[in-house]
Design a protein around this motif. Structure first.
Motif, PDB file in Angstrom:
ATOM      1  N   THR A 157       0.843  -1.201  -0.046  1.00 60.55           N
ATOM      2  CA  THR A 157       0.150  -0.055  -0.146  1.00 60.55           C
ATOM      3  C   THR A 157       1.048   1.215   0.022  1.00 60.55           C
ATOM      4  OG1 THR A 157      -0.124  -0.001   2.445  1.00 60.55           O
ATOM      5  CG2 THR A 157      -1.845  -1.225   1.196  1.00 60.55           C
ATOM      6  N   TYR A 158       0.276   2.255  -0.485  1.00 58.08           N
ATOM      7  CA  TYR A 158       1.005   3.523  -0.787  1.00 58.08           C
ATOM      8  C   TYR A 158       1.271   4.177   0.771  1.00 58.08           C
ATOM      9  CZ  TYR A 158       1.566   8.548  -1.584  1.00 58.08           C
ATOM     10  OH  TYR A 158       1.915  10.101  -1.437  1.00 58.08           O
ATOM     11  N   ASN A 159       0.304   4.068   1.781  1.00 61.54           N
ATOM     12  CA  ASN A 159       0.623   4.822   3.010  1.00 61.54           C
ATOM     13  C   ASN A 159       1.311   3.690   3.902  1.00 61.54           C
ATOM     14  OD1 ASN A 159      -1.140   6.986   2.628  1.00 61.54           O
ATOM     15  ND2 ASN A 159      -3.120   5.688   3.017  1.00 61.54           N
ATOM     16  N   ASN A 160       1.321   2.547   3.713  1.00 61.44           N
ATOM     17  CA  ASN A 160       2.262   1.614   4.515  1.00 61.44           C
ATOM     18  C   ASN A 160       3.143   0.628   3.752  1.00 61.44           C
ATOM     19  OD1 ASN A 160       3.207   0.727   6.860  1.00 61.44           O
ATOM     20  ND2 ASN A 160       1.701  -0.860   7.304  1.00 61.44           N
ATOM     21  N   PRO A 161       3.897   1.182   2.904  1.00 60.69           N
ATOM     22  CA  PRO A 161       4.833   0.268   2.028  1.00 60.69           C
ATOM     23  C   PRO A 161       5.676  -0.499   2.813  1.00 60.69           C
ATOM     24  CG  PRO A 161       5.620   2.609   1.938  1.00 60.69           C
ATOM     25  CD  PRO A 161       4.455   2.623   2.683  1.00 60.69           C
ATOM     26  N   TYR A 162       5.928  -1.750   2.250  1.00 59.00           N
ATOM     27  CA  TYR A 162       6.763  -2.741   3.085  1.00 59.00           C
ATOM     28  C   TYR A 162       8.150  -2.332   3.440  1.00 59.00           C
ATOM     29  CZ  TYR A 162       8.835  -3.753  -1.699  1.00 59.00           C
ATOM     30  OH  TYR A 162       9.393  -3.894  -2.717  1.00 59.00           O
ATOM     31  N   TYR A 163       8.592  -1.133   2.850  1.00 59.54           N
ATOM     32  CA  TYR A 163       9.992  -0.921   3.171  1.00 59.54           C
ATOM     33  C   TYR A 163      10.065   0.161   4.357  1.00 59.54           C
ATOM     34  CZ  TYR A 163       8.391   3.415   0.182  1.00 59.54           C
ATOM     35  OH  TYR A 163       7.696   4.360  -0.172  1.00 59.54           O
ATOM     36  N   LYS A 164       8.850   0.617   4.710  1.00 60.94           N
ATOM     37  CA  LYS A 164       8.838   1.166   6.058  1.00 60.94           C
ATOM     38  C   LYS A 164       8.321   0.340   6.983  1.00 60.94           C
ATOM     39  CE  LYS A 164       7.326   5.743   4.365  1.00 60.94           C
ATOM     40  NZ  LYS A 164       5.976   6.913   4.377  1.00 60.94           N
ATOM     41  N   ASP A 165       7.978  -0.762   6.965  1.00 66.00           N
ATOM     42  CA  ASP A 165       7.463  -1.884   8.032  1.00 66.00           C
ATOM     43  C   ASP A 165       8.478  -2.853   8.525  1.00 66.00           C
ATOM     44  OD1 ASP A 165       5.423  -2.940   9.431  1.00 66.00           O
ATOM     45  OD2 ASP A 165       4.027  -3.526   7.802  1.00 66.00           O
ATOM     46  N   TYR A 166       7.958  -3.687   9.295  1.00 66.75           N
ATOM     47  CA  TYR A 166       8.814  -4.625  10.383  1.00 66.75           C
ATOM     48  C   TYR A 166       8.025  -5.754  10.094  1.00 66.75           C
ATOM     49  CZ  TYR A 166      11.272  -0.240  11.541  1.00 66.75           C
ATOM     50  OH  TYR A 166      12.020   0.673  11.465  1.00 66.75           O
ATOM     51  N   VAL A 167       8.853  -7.026  10.349  1.00 64.48           N
ATOM     52  CA  VAL A 167       8.190  -8.256  10.267  1.00 64.48           C
ATOM     53  C   VAL A 167       7.323  -8.648  11.810  1.00 64.48           C
ATOM     54  CG1 VAL A 167       9.920  -9.470   9.199  1.00 64.48           C
ATOM     55  CG2 VAL A 167      10.488  -9.326  11.365  1.00 64.48           C
ATOM     56  N   LEU A 168       6.461  -9.378  11.752  1.00 66.53           N
ATOM     57  CA  LEU A 168       5.890  -9.554  12.912  1.00 66.53           C
ATOM     58  C   LEU A 168       6.813 -10.130  14.133  1.00 66.53           C
ATOM     59  CD1 LEU A 168       3.056 -11.701  11.190  1.00 66.53           C
ATOM     60  CD2 LEU A 168       2.590  -9.351  12.469  1.00 66.53           C
ATOM     61  N   PRO A 169       6.430  -9.905  15.199  1.00 65.91           N
ATOM     62  CA  PRO A 169       5.031  -9.371  15.814  1.00 65.91           C
ATOM     63  C   PRO A 169       5.166  -7.789  16.035  1.00 65.91           C
ATOM     64  CG  PRO A 169       6.427 -10.229  17.652  1.00 65.91           C
ATOM     65  CD  PRO A 169       7.115 -10.379  16.550  1.00 65.91           C
ATOM     66  N   THR A 170       6.231  -7.111  15.763  1.00 66.68           N
ATOM     67  CA  THR A 170       6.255  -5.822  15.967  1.00 66.68           C
ATOM     68  C   THR A 170       5.757  -5.017  14.916  1.00 66.68           C
ATOM     69  OG1 THR A 170       8.135  -5.789  17.426  1.00 66.68           O
ATOM     70  CG2 THR A 170       7.819  -3.478  16.314  1.00 66.68           C
TER      71      THR A 170
END
Length: 334
Positions: A157-170
């Motif tokens: 998604t534009y608002n939450n692209p994977y390059y801004k995200d972290y793996v589960l569970p955080t």
């Protein structure tokens, strides 16, 4: 939720190592993937839900169904059946899961719809049919590496692209960001309609794509009418209504309705919510109910709601649609 995820932060490295090791075993051929000699297209994501897989699968169905016998194969999340299930006139959201049932209801006379948590078994069953499919579209199977799809479409998604995200569970990622390297096409979904070329270039830089990968941008287009089993009503003629959502992210829909100055009460349930008896009794006290197409598939079984139950159709609007279609058709033809 944020507090729980912060508390779970020490476990994130364990999840990262476990999923990265699993992928490495497949990459090295130690764990086996099965390839097939006919077109299989996988639509998936790195994150947990809410990236727009269902509209993308429907886009592919519409693109391919007139020239090929198309089948969709899903896990059938939260269905009340097990094993391989082929959709027919007795199918419901409970036997297939809400999203496969939506595919069946919308395209029932044009495609084959099946569910099986074991995708390899599902593919074998589909290919053993008298009228076997030419193409299988794997819904939400990017992490199902026992199947080696011929073509992988990854959504973020534009608002939450994977390059801004972290793996589960955080974070919300099912596997490390490096998993995106398996994709042939990356689609940045749910973009604002007025996204600029400069912003697209910035996003592509942050995605750090490989030479073989192509990036596209898509936005959600909402219809100007709500739809029931019997009729349609113009949005601008609506009075106050109840909005019912059981999807991962209802914000784009809510924002659209507010932008159109519509007045509504919002009942926001979790993704794939199983509506209880008390939920239905509460909804029976409402007037006009507007929901998503996915939720409509689960709610329309209740006769007490049908006369007042509507959904708002959506479709995918792709940037460089002609190029995207050409890439898909070239893969299928090859």
């Amino acid at each position: 939720m944020n507090l729980i995820r912060n508390i779970a932060f020490p476990f994130m490295p364990l999840y990262y190592v476990a999923t990265a090791a699993r992928n490495k075993l497949y990459d090295l051929g130690i764990k086996k993937s099965v390839s097939y000699d006919f077109p299989i297209i996988c639509v998936g994501n790195l994150s947990v839900g809410g990236t727009g897989k269902t509209p993308m699968v429907e886009y592919l169905i519409t693109l391919l169904k007139d020239n090929y016998r198309v089948a969709t194969l899903s896990r059938g999340y939260k269905r009340k059946t097990t094993g391989f299930q082929l959709a027919d006139e007795t199918a419901t959201a409970e036997t297939l899961g809400d999203e496969p049932f939506q595919f069946y209801e919308k395209f029932k006379n044009e495609i084959i719809v099946a569910v099986d948590s074991d995708r390899n078994n599902g593919i074998k069953k589909l290919r053993s049919l008298k009228h076997k499919p030419d193409i299988v579209l794997l819904d939400d199977a990017f992490q199902h590496r026992k199947v080696r799809a011929g073509y992988n479409i990854l959504l973020t998604t534009y608002n939450n692209p994977y390059y801004k995200d972290y793996v589960l569970p955080t974070g919300n990622l099912r596997e490390p960001r490096t998993g995106a390297k398996r994709a042939d096409i990356i689609v940045v979904t749910k973009c604002p309609e007025n996204i600029s070329d400069l912003e697209k270039e910035n996003v592509i830089k942050k995605l750090k794509i490989d030479n073989h990968q192509q990036v596209f941008f898509s936005s959600i287009q909402y219809a100007d009418k709500i739809v029931s089993a019997k009729n349609k009503i113009k949005l601008n003629s609506l009075g106050h209504f109840t909005l019912v959502t059981g999807i991962a992210n209802s914000s784009p829909l809510v924002d659209f309705l507010l932008k159109n100055q519509l007045k509504f009460e919002h009942l926001n349930f979790k993704d794939h919510h199983n509506f209880s008896v008390s939920d239905i009794k509460d909804l029976e006290t409402k007037g006009l109910i507007v929901t998503t197409e996915k939720d409509f598939m689960r709610l329309k079984q209740y006769a007490s709601l049908r006369d007042n139950l509507y959904y708002l159709p959506i479709e995918v609007a792709l940037s460089d649609k002609a190029k995207f279609n050409t890439l898909i058709n070239k893969f299928v033809e090859s």
